[in-house]
Structures are given as structure tokens and as C-alpha cells.
Design a protein around this motif. Structure first.
Motif, PDB file in Angstrom:
ATOM      1  N   ALA A 163       0.846  -1.194   0.000  1.00 12.66           N
ATOM      2  CA  ALA A 163       0.000   0.000   0.000  1.00 12.66           C
ATOM      3  C   ALA A 163       0.882   1.246   0.000  1.00 12.66           C
ATOM      4  CB  ALA A 163      -0.905  -0.011   1.225  1.00 12.66           C
ATOM      5  N   PRO A 164       0.468   2.307  -0.713  1.00  9.52           N
ATOM      6  CA  PRO A 164       1.282   3.525  -0.740  1.00  9.52           C
ATOM      7  C   PRO A 164       1.416   4.145   0.648  1.00  9.52           C
ATOM      8  CG  PRO A 164      -0.801   3.837  -1.923  1.00  9.52           C
ATOM      9  CD  PRO A 164      -0.763   2.426  -1.477  1.00  9.52           C
ATOM     10  N   ASP A 165       2.560   4.794   0.882  1.00 10.35           N
ATOM     11  CA  ASP A 165       2.790   5.464   2.164  1.00 10.35           C
ATOM     12  C   ASP A 165       2.580   6.972   2.041  1.00 10.35           C
ATOM     13  OD1 ASP A 165       5.010   6.276   0.767  1.00 10.35           O
ATOM     14  OD2 ASP A 165       6.446   5.717   2.332  1.00 10.35           O
ATOM     15  N   PHE A 166       1.677   7.390   1.126  1.00 14.45           N
ATOM     16  CA  PHE A 166       1.393   8.799   0.872  1.00 14.45           C
ATOM     17  C   PHE A 166      -0.074   8.933   0.504  1.00 14.45           C
ATOM     18  CE2 PHE A 166       3.115   6.651  -2.803  1.00 14.45           C
ATOM     19  CZ  PHE A 166       2.103   6.808  -3.739  1.00 14.45           C
ATOM     20  N   ASP A 167      -0.587  10.186   0.567  1.00 13.34           N
ATOM     21  CA  ASP A 167      -1.966  10.422   0.147  1.00 13.34           C
ATOM     22  C   ASP A 167      -1.991  10.925  -1.303  1.00 13.34           C
ATOM     23  OD1 ASP A 167      -1.366  13.156   0.177  1.00 13.34           O
ATOM     24  OD2 ASP A 167      -2.368  13.506   2.085  1.00 13.34           O
ATOM     25  N   SER A 168      -3.186  11.024  -1.884  1.00 11.93           N
ATOM     26  CA  SER A 168      -3.305  11.387  -3.293  1.00 11.93           C
ATOM     27  C   SER A 168      -2.818  12.814  -3.565  1.00 11.93           C
ATOM     28  CB  SER A 168      -4.739  11.205  -3.785  1.00 11.93           C
ATOM     29  OG  SER A 168      -5.614  12.040  -3.075  1.00 11.93           O
ATOM     30  N   GLN A 169      -2.961  13.741  -2.624  1.00 11.40           N
ATOM     31  CA  GLN A 169      -2.476  15.112  -2.825  1.00 11.40           C
ATOM     32  C   GLN A 169      -0.953  15.148  -2.927  1.00 11.40           C
ATOM     33  OE1 GLN A 169      -5.430  16.317  -3.992  1.00 11.40           O
ATOM     34  NE2 GLN A 169      -4.358  18.174  -3.434  1.00 11.40           N
ATOM     35  N   HIS A 170      -0.283  14.390  -2.070  1.00 14.03           N
ATOM     36  CA  HIS A 170       1.178  14.317  -2.121  1.00 14.03           C
ATOM     37  C   HIS A 170       1.623  13.709  -3.455  1.00 14.03           C
ATOM     38  CE1 HIS A 170       5.281  14.017  -0.645  1.00 14.03           C
ATOM     39  NE2 HIS A 170       5.291  12.780  -1.109  1.00 14.03           N
TER      40      HIS A 170
END
Length: 189
Positions: free
Chosen positions: A17-24
Motif C-alpha cells: 500500500a502507498p505510504d502517501f496520500d493522493s495530494q502528495h
């Protein structure tokens, strides 16, 4: 001492799973400068076209794939109203915009209705619009489509292409802003 050996890829292994949000993620992607294109095709028969013969969309997701055969790609969101016209059509034109065509970029990104009204264009061999003053254009057979994530990736086989004779500066999008290029002198290090 050498570099540590990289882990061997495991076939069939799923991504973590990604360790960032969609804005980042969007901010990181915006650091990559891209050219801007308008992709055009036939619209007849599709309700979204509102009777217009053609449809065009602004896209910066254009890239070369292969020289032999000549292949290019671009992508479009699944939620785009015009997706069926591009998915179902046999051909499309990728028009590479010049810096002087920011108005066309914005028109094809936002205008509702007939986006071609008052726009300078000529018809290609397959009867599709090639925008006047585009730096380059690629007339593509709609070779294949791949559903990936929230987009469709289109791979086009280029049947014809052209270049603007007098050249010009490309329209570039980077960091949520439009600009153009300034050549660097490789001797200035």
C-alpha cells in the motif's frame, strides 16, 4: 565495497500500500514537465457530442512507445464523458500544442458544446481535425486500450505525422503552471 544487492523481483508479488496520500502524489507528479496535446476524433452518434461532428480533449499524458512499429500512448480517466468516442473510434489525432496555443489548451479542457467552433483546423486522411499551428501531429489507428487504475491507456499506431514548418516553442505544463522552454547552453556548467 560494492553496493548491496537488490532484492530479486518476485513474479506475482503484489505492491504494498502507498505510504502517501493522493495530494502528495499529485504534487510529486507535477514536478515532471510535460508537453500539452489536444487529441481529436469523430463524435458523430455519441450523445455527449451534442450534434458536433468532432470531439477534442486536452491531455498531457502523451509519450512515445516504439519506433518500429511507430507507437505512441496517452491516457484518459474512466469518468471522462468523451471516453466512449475515443474507445469506440478507429482513429484519432494527437496535436502537439505550441506556446501560442494556450487558448486552445484551455478551450479543449473546459468548454462545453462544440469546441471546434471558430478553431482553425484541416481534415486528415481519415477525416479528423488537425489543429492549425500545432507543432506536430500524429494520426493514429486506435491499436489497443488497457484499463489501469482509474484511467484507460490508449496505444496508437501512427499512420501519418507532420511537423510545423516554421517551428515554434512547445507549450509545457509543470508545477500546475503553463510555460515554455528556454534552451540551456551545455557549456554553462
Amino acid at each position: 565495497m560494492g553496493m548491496p544487492e537488490a532484492e530479486e523481483p518476485v513474479m506475482g508479488r503484489k505492491a504494498t500500500a502507498p505510504d502517501f496520500d493522493s495530494q502528495h502524489f499529485k504534487r510529486a507528479l507535477s514536478q515532471f514537465a510535460t508537453g500539452v496535446t489536444v487529441i481529436t476524433t469523430r463524435a458523430a452518434g455519441h450523445p455527449y457530442a451534442n450534434g458536433a461532428p468532432f470531439i477534442g480533449i486536452t491531455a498531457s499524458s502523451f509519450n512515445s512507445v516504439s519506433l518500429d512499429p511507430p507507437l505512441v500512448l496517452w491516457s484518459m480517466a474512466h469518468r471522462a464523458n468523451s471516453l466512449p468516442m475515443f474507445r469506440d473510434g478507429s482513429h484519432y489525432i494527437i496535436n502537439v500544442l505550441s506556446a501560442s496555443q494556450l487558448d486552445l489548451c484551455q478551450r479543449f479542457a473546459t468548454l462545453k458544446g462544440d469546441r471546434f467552433s471558430g478553431v482553425d483546423y484541416r481534415l486528415s486522411a481519415t477525416g479528423l481535425p488537425i489543429l492549425g499551428s500545432a507543432l506536430a501531429w500524429f494520426e493514429c489507428h486506435n491499436r489497443s486500450r488497457y484499463d489501469e487504475g482509474d484511467h484507460v491507456i490508449f496505444v496508437g499506431e501512427v499512420e501519418r505525422c507532420g511537423i510545423l514548418d516554421e517551428g515554434g516553442e512547445p507549450l509545457v505544463f509543470q508545477g500546475a503552471q503553463f510555460s515554455t522552454l528556454c534552451p540551456l547552453d551545455p557549456t554553462d556548467r
